[in-house]
Design a protein around this motif. Sequence first.
Motif, mmCIF file in Angstrom:
data_model
loop_
_atom_site.group_PDB
_atom_site.id
_atom_site.type_symbol
_atom_site.label_atom_id
_atom_site.label_comp_id
_atom_site.label_asym_id
_atom_site.label_seq_id
_atom_site.Cartn_x
_atom_site.Cartn_y
_atom_site.Cartn_z
ATOM 1 N N SER A 138 6.217 3.986 -0.368
ATOM 2 C CA SER A 138 7.055 5.195 -0.334
ATOM 3 C C SER A 138 8.163 5.045 0.705
ATOM 4 O O SER A 138 9.285 5.521 0.516
ATOM 5 C CB SER A 138 6.208 6.456 -0.111
ATOM 6 O OG SER A 138 5.759 6.514 1.213
ATOM 7 N N TYR B 18 0.845 -1.199 0.000
ATOM 8 C CA TYR B 18 0.000 0.000 0.000
ATOM 9 C C TYR B 18 0.880 1.249 0.000
ATOM 10 O O TYR B 18 2.104 1.169 0.197
ATOM 11 C CB TYR B 18 -0.950 0.007 1.201
ATOM 12 C CG TYR B 18 -0.254 -0.002 2.533
ATOM 13 C CD1 TYR B 18 0.169 -1.205 3.094
ATOM 14 C CD2 TYR B 18 -0.012 1.180 3.232
ATOM 15 C CE1 TYR B 18 0.822 -1.226 4.319
ATOM 16 C CE2 TYR B 18 0.636 1.168 4.449
ATOM 17 C CZ TYR B 18 1.051 -0.041 4.991
ATOM 18 O OH TYR B 18 1.703 -0.045 6.196
ATOM 19 N N GLY B 19 0.238 2.387 -0.212
ATOM 20 C CA GLY B 19 0.931 3.655 -0.449
ATOM 21 C C GLY B 19 2.094 3.958 0.473
ATOM 22 O O GLY B 19 3.223 4.105 0.017
ATOM 23 N N TYR B 20 1.812 3.976 1.763
ATOM 24 C CA TYR B 20 2.853 4.411 2.679
ATOM 25 C C TYR B 20 4.029 3.442 2.687
ATOM 26 O O TYR B 20 5.194 3.848 2.696
ATOM 27 C CB TYR B 20 2.298 4.568 4.099
ATOM 28 C CG TYR B 20 3.376 5.000 5.058
ATOM 29 C CD1 TYR B 20 3.985 6.243 4.907
ATOM 30 C CD2 TYR B 20 3.837 4.145 6.057
ATOM 31 C CE1 TYR B 20 5.004 6.644 5.734
ATOM 32 C CE2 TYR B 20 4.861 4.537 6.898
ATOM 33 C CZ TYR B 20 5.437 5.785 6.738
ATOM 34 O OH TYR B 20 6.452 6.180 7.550
#
Lengths: 109, 328
Positions: free
Chosen positions: A30, A25-27
């Motif tokens: 990144s 997922y996104g976090y």
Amino acid sequence: MISSDVIRGYNDTIILFLLLKDPSYGYEISKNIRELTKEQYIMKETTLYSAFSRLEKNQYIESFYGDETNGKRRTYYRITPLGRAYYQEKCEEWFVTKEVVEKFIETSL
Amino acid sequence: MDTIKNYLENLFCNVGVNEEVLRLKQDLYNNMEEKYMELKREGHSENEAIGMVISNFGNIDELLKELGVEKPAAKKGRFLSQTEVEDLVYNQKRWSKFIGIGVFLILAAVAVLILSGVVLEKVELFNIRSMSVNINELSSALPLIPFFILLAAGIGTLIISGLMLEKYEFIEKEEVEISTSTRNWVEKRKESYQLSYVILIVAGVMLCVLSPMVLITIATFTGTDLGGAIGVASLLIMIGIAVYLFVVSGMEMETYQRLLKVGEFSPERNKENKVVSIVAAIVWPLTVVVFLAWSFLGNDWHISWILFPIVGILFGAFAGVVELIQKN
């Protein structure tokens, strides 16, 4: 820190690489980028989510809702077979790109 | 945490809402929140953490372009900065006063004309008759001098304020976009002006309603030509003050409403207003010409002023009918 202009063409490749093994997922993605590059490249939120949107439209990744944790539903992404093929293509493209650009790089100035 | 939420809300405030956008906003928020928590755990202060999260957010336009949602502000008309809006509000307010003064001066000119005509007639009766022959001609020309001075001053003021306001005419014709913070500023100003606006309008209406009563009272009590002339003159002055109040308060409120695009200032409504304003541009100067011709040629000053209320009521009815037709 690398400027986002230089790396733009490879943001998709970076994200696909991080999805090769497991959905994420996104976090997490990144954070992984930041750690793998030893903070030399930090992908901006908007860059990350534009890439998700683009990759999903091209059917290179799919999104799904993960289990709820502390009342929050995360959007996870998983790579598709089409995405894997695209990733392969991008890797081959990179070898050629690297070879070409290196011909013009002089380190002993 | 609220800072981050507000930051996102602000960025998305002009974006149309659909499921994709809502999900994206939620994902972005979760992401930023998680990053914020981690930075806090690493020992950063709250402000530092928020700063770092926001500085790594990137450019919202990049994301919106990818999603195919464009900011409506980018498509539509002219964008006005805070300074431009402040300048516009300030100048509209300033020059609207001049328009009000211009109209007042013209009405005052007519009042002076009526008054001086009657006064001179009286003076003539008692004194001047015995003097030289040419006085008669002079006396009929005398009331015209202050009349024309006031009229010229009034028209001059109107022309100058019209020219100064020309620069801002675009808000009547073009779509105007302002940022959220400017919008808040305009809204606040409008809110704080609301009460003064109502008071000024009510005062203007009261002056209009009272003015015929003043005329009738003075005329009846004195029962003379002079009394009638004073009555008409005070009626005109009262209407002049009322018009000033209407113009000044109306234009200020109108500026806010146009900037906020509320009520009647949608583009369609502008077209209707155009028809009415074209007719007004013909009818009112014509009325003045007829009034002057009637009054001078027939020497009917005591009654010719009735032209203005009659045309006023007819014109109001016409404007109402135009609005009704265009609405359907």
